[in-house]
Scaffold this active site. Structure first.
Site, mmCIF file in Angstrom:
data_model
loop_
_atom_site.group_PDB
_atom_site.id
_atom_site.type_symbol
_atom_site.label_atom_id
_atom_site.label_comp_id
_atom_site.label_asym_id
_atom_site.label_seq_id
_atom_site.Cartn_x
_atom_site.Cartn_y
_atom_site.Cartn_z
ATOM 1 N N LYS A 1 -64.323 -8.037 -3.899
ATOM 2 C CA LYS A 1 -63.822 -9.391 -3.615
ATOM 3 C C LYS A 1 -63.423 -9.477 -2.128
ATOM 4 O O LYS A 1 -64.064 -8.833 -1.304
ATOM 5 C CB LYS A 1 -62.665 -9.734 -4.557
ATOM 6 C CG LYS A 1 -63.017 -9.420 -6.019
ATOM 7 C CD LYS A 1 -62.085 -9.985 -7.015
ATOM 8 C CE LYS A 1 -62.577 -9.629 -8.404
ATOM 9 N NZ LYS A 1 -61.816 -10.259 -9.467
ATOM 10 N N GLU B 1 -68.151 -11.624 -18.154
ATOM 11 C CA GLU B 1 -66.783 -11.526 -17.652
ATOM 12 C C GLU B 1 -65.950 -12.688 -18.192
ATOM 13 O O GLU B 1 -65.971 -13.792 -17.618
ATOM 14 C CB GLU B 1 -66.768 -11.579 -16.123
ATOM 15 C CG GLU B 1 -67.505 -10.439 -15.471
ATOM 16 C CD GLU B 1 -66.948 -10.129 -14.086
ATOM 17 O OE1 GLU B 1 -66.588 -8.978 -13.861
ATOM 18 O OE2 GLU B 1 -66.855 -11.051 -13.262
ATOM 19 N N HIS C 1 -70.100 -15.377 -9.761
ATOM 20 C CA HIS C 1 -68.798 -14.881 -10.211
ATOM 21 C C HIS C 1 -67.895 -16.068 -10.539
ATOM 22 O O HIS C 1 -67.962 -17.113 -9.877
ATOM 23 C CB HIS C 1 -68.173 -14.000 -9.122
ATOM 24 C CG HIS C 1 -66.976 -13.267 -9.615
ATOM 25 N ND1 HIS C 1 -65.748 -13.858 -9.695
ATOM 26 C CD2 HIS C 1 -66.830 -12.002 -10.084
ATOM 27 C CE1 HIS C 1 -64.884 -12.980 -10.195
ATOM 28 N NE2 HIS C 1 -65.518 -11.850 -10.441
ATOM 29 N N ASN D 1 -66.621 -4.553 -7.508
ATOM 30 C CA ASN D 1 -66.625 -5.844 -6.820
ATOM 31 C C ASN D 1 -65.320 -5.897 -6.026
ATOM 32 O O ASN D 1 -64.258 -6.106 -6.587
ATOM 33 C CB ASN D 1 -66.702 -6.975 -7.852
ATOM 34 C CG ASN D 1 -66.479 -8.344 -7.233
ATOM 35 O OD1 ASN D 1 -66.609 -8.516 -6.024
ATOM 36 N ND2 ASN D 1 -66.145 -9.324 -8.061
ATOM 37 N N SER E 1 -60.739 -6.584 -15.979
ATOM 38 C CA SER E 1 -59.683 -5.577 -16.153
ATOM 39 C C SER E 1 -60.199 -4.282 -16.785
ATOM 40 O O SER E 1 -59.487 -3.616 -17.523
ATOM 41 C CB SER E 1 -58.513 -6.154 -16.957
ATOM 42 O OG SER E 1 -57.954 -7.283 -16.284
ATOM 43 N N GLY F 1 -58.760 -9.899 -13.515
ATOM 44 C CA GLY F 1 -57.598 -9.744 -12.640
ATOM 45 C C GLY F 1 -56.277 -10.001 -13.342
ATOM 46 O O GLY F 1 -55.234 -10.105 -12.692
ATOM 47 N N GLU G 1 -64.953 -16.654 -9.862
ATOM 48 C CA GLU G 1 -64.148 -17.128 -8.725
ATOM 49 C C GLU G 1 -64.966 -18.067 -7.842
ATOM 50 O O GLU G 1 -64.435 -19.025 -7.275
ATOM 51 C CB GLU G 1 -63.611 -15.920 -7.933
ATOM 52 C CG GLU G 1 -62.489 -15.217 -8.699
ATOM 53 C CD GLU G 1 -62.390 -13.726 -8.453
ATOM 54 O OE1 GLU G 1 -62.951 -13.232 -7.459
ATOM 55 O OE2 GLU G 1 -61.741 -13.054 -9.280
HETATM 56 P P1 PGA Z 1 -60.985 -7.143 -12.415
HETATM 57 O O1 PGA Z 1 -62.166 -8.037 -11.816
HETATM 58 O O2 PGA Z 1 -61.598 -5.826 -12.797
HETATM 59 O O3 PGA Z 1 -59.993 -7.015 -11.299
HETATM 60 O O4 PGA Z 1 -60.457 -7.874 -13.605
HETATM 61 C C1 PGA Z 1 -63.433 -8.022 -12.404
HETATM 62 C C2 PGA Z 1 -64.341 -8.954 -11.640
HETATM 63 O O5 PGA Z 1 -63.874 -10.024 -11.236
HETATM 64 O O6 PGA Z 1 -65.534 -8.673 -11.446
#
Ligand code: PGA
Length: 251
Positions: free
Chosen positions: A11, A167, A95, A9, A213, A173, A97
């Site tokens: 982003k 998640e 997601h 992903n 992560s 992140g 976010e």
């Molecule tokens: P990350 O993001 O691996 O940077 O923690 C995962 C995601 O948001 O899908």
């Protein structure tokens, strides 16, 4: 019986030219790694470049969002039909976010999921608890609720095209990964919710990813867990070697 799905992903990272270069680097590293599906979910503007760059490889291209209406006065939005015509096969929906910054709700996640599935896309539906919800002891309740809301009115046949990504919001992140046992437990709650809606058979076939992560160091342990059928990977999907190592861990 479940096939791993390793999905990046990106982003809001990478321009179209950057996408072309990154996929060019990634292609040889994941070539022939056919024991899992390899997917890169990219910003909408990057889709044509990404589809072109991934041609002839085992990398499939996904989008990061889809609108729930087929067409009309929805300035700035992108329909499922547009994605399909552009060569997209997967789409990330709900997601955290988008839930946090763009007003995404369980209802709109459900509508987007239905629109994606009706257009023949594979939906990667994201669910996850915040740290506060976890500390209050609501993780199971919340994950089951989000899962069931997202899958309302999805048909049993359409479940073939549903992937759910657990998640935990506190792990995205942040560099803080859920332990393999926490990931397995969260994914297990998601699978249990699918079983309550569609029965054990469909639940056992549904791919449930872990995200938050995940990286080249922790992927093997996470993926070794019974309920972890792949990963949704943010930061590490922008690094070809790290992403390829996660794909390797899924072989
Ligand atoms: P990350 O993001 O691996 O940077 O923690 C995962 C995601 O948001 O899908």
């Amino acid at each position: 019986m479940r096939r791993y799905v390793i999905a990046g992903n990106w982003k809001m990272n990478m321009t179209p030219k950057g996408a072309e270069a990154l996929i060019g680097e990634m292609k040889p590293l994941v070539e022939g790694k056919n024991n899992c599906d390899v997917v890169l979910c990219v910003p909408a503007i990057d889709i044509p470049a990404a589809v072109e760059a991934a041609k002839g490889s085992n990398i499939k291209i996904g989008a990061e969002n889809v609108h729930f209406k087929a067409s009309g006065a929805y300035t700035g939005e992108i329909s499922a039909e547009m994605l399909v015509e552009a060569g997209v096969e997967y789409v990330v929906i709900g997601h955290s976010e988008r839930r946090q910054y763009f007003g995404e709700t369980d209802q709109t996640v459900n509508l987007r999921t239905l629109a994606a599935l009706n257009a023949g896309l594979k939906a990667i539906v994201c669910v996850g608890e915040t740290l506060e919800q976890r500390e209050l002891g609501y993780t199971e309740t919340l994950l089951k609720y989000q899962t069931k809301m997202a899958l309302t009115n999805v048909t049993p046949e359409q479940m073939n095209n549903v992937i759910i990504a657990y998640e935990p919001v506190w792990a995205i992140g942040t560099g803080v990964t859920a332990t393999a046992d926490q990931a397995d437990e969260g994914n297990g709650y998601v699978r249990a919710a699918v079983a309550e809606m569609f029965g054990a058979d469909i639940a056992n076939k549904t791919v449930v990813q872990y995200g938050g992560s995940m990286n080249d160091k922790n992927a093997a342990e996470l993926l070794s867990k019974e309920n972890v059928d792949g990963g949704l990977i943010g930061g590490a999907s922008l690094k070809p070697a790290a992403f390829a190592a996660i794909v390797d861990a899924a072989q």
